[in-house]
Design an enzyme around this catalytic site. Structure first.
Site, short mmCIF file in Angstrom:
data_model
loop_
_atom_site.label_atom_id
_atom_site.label_comp_id
_atom_site.label_asym_id
_atom_site.label_seq_id
_atom_site.Cartn_x
_atom_site.Cartn_y
_atom_site.Cartn_z
CG HIS A 362 7.17 -1.50 -1.27
ND1 HIS A 362 7.04 -1.90 -2.59
CD2 HIS A 362 6.81 -0.18 -1.25
CE1 HIS A 362 6.64 -0.86 -3.32
NE2 HIS A 362 6.48 0.19 -2.52
CD GLU A 363 5.98 1.82 1.66
OE1 GLU A 363 6.61 2.77 1.14
OE2 GLU A 363 4.96 1.33 1.14
CG HIS A 366 10.02 3.35 -1.87
ND1 HIS A 366 10.23 3.40 -3.23
CD2 HIS A 366 8.75 2.88 -1.70
CE1 HIS A 366 9.15 2.97 -3.87
NE2 HIS A 366 8.24 2.64 -2.96
CE1 TYR A 377 7.60 6.12 -6.52
CE2 TYR A 377 5.93 7.82 -6.30
CZ TYR A 377 6.32 6.50 -6.17
OH TYR A 377 5.44 5.57 -5.65
CD GLU A 386 6.11 2.22 -5.89
OE1 GLU A 386 5.72 1.11 -5.47
OE2 GLU A 386 6.28 3.20 -5.14
CG ASP A 460 0.50 4.98 -10.63
OD1 ASP A 460 0.79 5.21 -9.43
OD2 ASP A 460 0.87 3.94 -11.23
CG HIS A 465 2.08 2.48 -7.48
ND1 HIS A 465 2.04 3.86 -7.39
CD2 HIS A 465 2.66 2.04 -6.33
CE1 HIS A 465 2.56 4.24 -6.24
NE2 HIS A 465 2.96 3.17 -5.58
#
Length: 541
Positions: A362-363, A366, A377, A386, A460, A465
């Site tokens: 996931h990271e 990004h 974002y 995301e 958020d 998210h």
């Protein structure tokens, strides 16, 4: 005795573009007839191929094509108002010319148009965002870049010590309230509240127009070593043996075994030094989170290389740096715009987050997004950011459709939280109490646009998210029909070829359908699966 070796890294600035989208289109290469978006100045081509075979497929011809179709596109004098940002050729033989709109040579933030050629030199698609009103703005600043940088630092309470040199660029910044000449300032720091802030400072008044934090959560000799991760699994990892004249050889968590890659480094976030050990056996408890991060980074790197021919996060072999042991009982992991950072969790809700392959995927995804579509974002583009990270997380950790199932702590499991998010059944988990009033009253993660959360930007980042679970669920529905391998091919192509910084959910559907057409054909089962998947979550053209 464990030792640490100082890491020397050169950090590049993050590239997360942003703007209010004035146009929003995607051409379908399979079909004919022009369809118009009343708010757009670039055409949506549908039904059949839109141009006869052209003599070339280069930037000059793309300029000529836009010039020939200026009435349809609304782009007058494209050579004077569009700058070639990238020329990309892909494995299908297609060529993609990406332009950034400019005003007197100043880039218009987030305004990009892409002209796509088939292998037979036909223009088969045009998509992107164009803001005609931005072209008439005065581009002479009254405020200096130095003053803008200072104002940006003050706006985000930046500490004196930054983790990367700040950047400042003069841009035209479109908003719903008009177009501004602004400095786009990026300030990056690692504190207990880490920041990868993008601050837009009015170049005439010095006032902050917009700001958002783009921290995206969740002679050496290389040697093969053995390490143990947080969950007790043994891994073969690549390390570097360094000869120390005084104390003999030490081993560092630096992988230099991949040709064309600047290395995979795993770093102690408290000491800012690469982890080292006095042997090739990495089994001590305090080393386990670092072993996981190091091993998982290599797995994700190899996935992108083997499946998509992508060499590291930027496609050019940039170093993959992971910081482990961040903060105290820190329940998160994130992409800073430069590297991955993992907390060790509080032991109740999370165990060390580096233990999850899907978390690392996931990271790191990004990072891929930062260096490709650059999805802004916040709001829907941020939710797509995301979502793509979640989707590739479960594609790389392919055993299920859950994200973070391996890093949930005993307290979370006891409360029924066995993963961080679910793509197959988003509603199995509740959103936070702060977010619940903005939804449909059920208070769970949404799986359909009927359940969309209309969140303000301060919560958020507008729901990045939360609303991401809608497009996550669409990917699950598609993947169940065609399998994860094809899903990955389609989504990677959409991300790297068609999407732009301000793409929304509708754009994503069009881009993913188009990618399926490119790869598998207009009447293929794969295209049908994509269309059905987005229909199933209420995202239409």
């Amino acid at each position: 005795m464990n030792k640490k070796m100082l890491v020397s890294t050169v950090l590049s600035s993050a590239l997360i573009a942003s703007s209010f989208s004035a146009t929003n289109v995607l051409a379908d290469s399979s079909k004919a007839a022009k369809n118009w978006n009343d708010n757009a100045n670039v055409p949506v081509f549908v039904k059949e191929k839109i141009a006869k075979k052209r003599t070339a497929n280069n930037a000059e011809d793309a300029f000529n094509y836009l010039e020939e179709n200026t009435e349809e596109t609304g782009i007058k004098n494209p050579k004077g108002k569009m700058h070639v940002k990238q020329v990309q050729k892909d494995e299908l033989g297609m060529t993609h010319i990406r332009f950034n709109q400019t005003a007197n040579g100043v880039p218009v933030e987030g305004a990009e148009v892409i002209v796509h050629y088939s292998e037979d030199n036909e223009v088969v698609a045009v998509n992107g965002h164009h803001v005609p009103e931005a072209e008439v703005i005065d581009t002479t600043p009254e405020v200096s870049s130095v003053a803008a940088l200072q104002r940006a630092k003050e706006a985000v309470n930046a500490p004196a010590e930054l983790s990367a040199a700040p950047t400042s660029e003069l841009v035209v910044y479109p908003t719903r309230n008009g177009n501004y000449l602004a400095y786009k300032v990026n300030v990056n720091f690692l504190t207990e509240e880490p920041g990868n802030w993008f601050v837009f400072v009015d170049a005439n008044t010095g006032k902050v127009i917009d700001q958002y934090n783009a921290i995206m959560h969740t002679g050496d000799d290389h040697q093969q070593a053995v390490g143990t991760g947080v969950l007790g699994e043994s891994y073969k990892i690549h390390t570097t043996k360094v000869k120390n004249p005084k104390e003999g050889a030490i081993f560092s968590l630096t992988d230099t075994s991949h040709e064309g890659l600047d290395g995979i480094n795993t770093i102690d976030a408290k000491a800012w030094e690469i982890y080292t050990n006095d042997s090739a056996s990495w089994k001590a408890d305090e080393l386990k989170p670092a072993v996981d991060a190091h091993y998982n980074s290599e797995q994700v790197y190899e996935y992108y290389l083997d499946e998509h021919g992508r060499n590291s996060l930027d496609g050019k072999g940039m170093a993959i740096n992971s910081y482990v042991n961040f903060g105290n009982d820190y329940n998160n992991a994130f992409w800073t715009g430069h590297e991955m950072v993992y907390g060790n969790g509080d032991g109740s809700f999370f165990i060390p987050l580096s233990a999850g392959l899907d978390v690392a995927a996931h990271e790191m995804t990004h990072g891929v997004i930062t260096h490709s579509a650059n999805l802004k974002y916040k709001f829907q583009s941020g939710a797509l950011n995301e979502s793509f990270a979640d989707i590739f997380g479960v594609l790389i950790d392919e055993g299920d459709w859950e994200l973070g199932e391996d890093i949930m702590g005993p307290g979370a499991v006891a409360d029924g939280r066995t993963s961080l998010r679910s793509l197959s059944d988003p509603a199995k988990y509740p959103v936070g109490a702060t977010y619940a009033p903005y939804g449909d009253g059920e208070g769970n993660y949404p799986s359909h646009m009927d359940e969309y959360y209309e969140l303000p930007e301060e919560l958020d980042n507008g729901g990045v998210h939360i609303n991401s679970s809608i497009t996550n669920h669409a990917a699950y529905l598609i993947g169940e029909e065609i399998g994860k391998e094809k899903l990955g091919q389609i989504y990677y192509r959409a991300l790297t070829v068609y999407l732009t910084a301000t793409s929304n959910f509708s754009d994503a559907r069009k881009a993913i359908v188009q990618s399926a057409i490119d790869l598998y054909g207009t009447e293929s089962a794969e295209v049908t699966a994509v269309e059905n998947g987005f229909d199933g979550v209420g995202i239409y053209e």
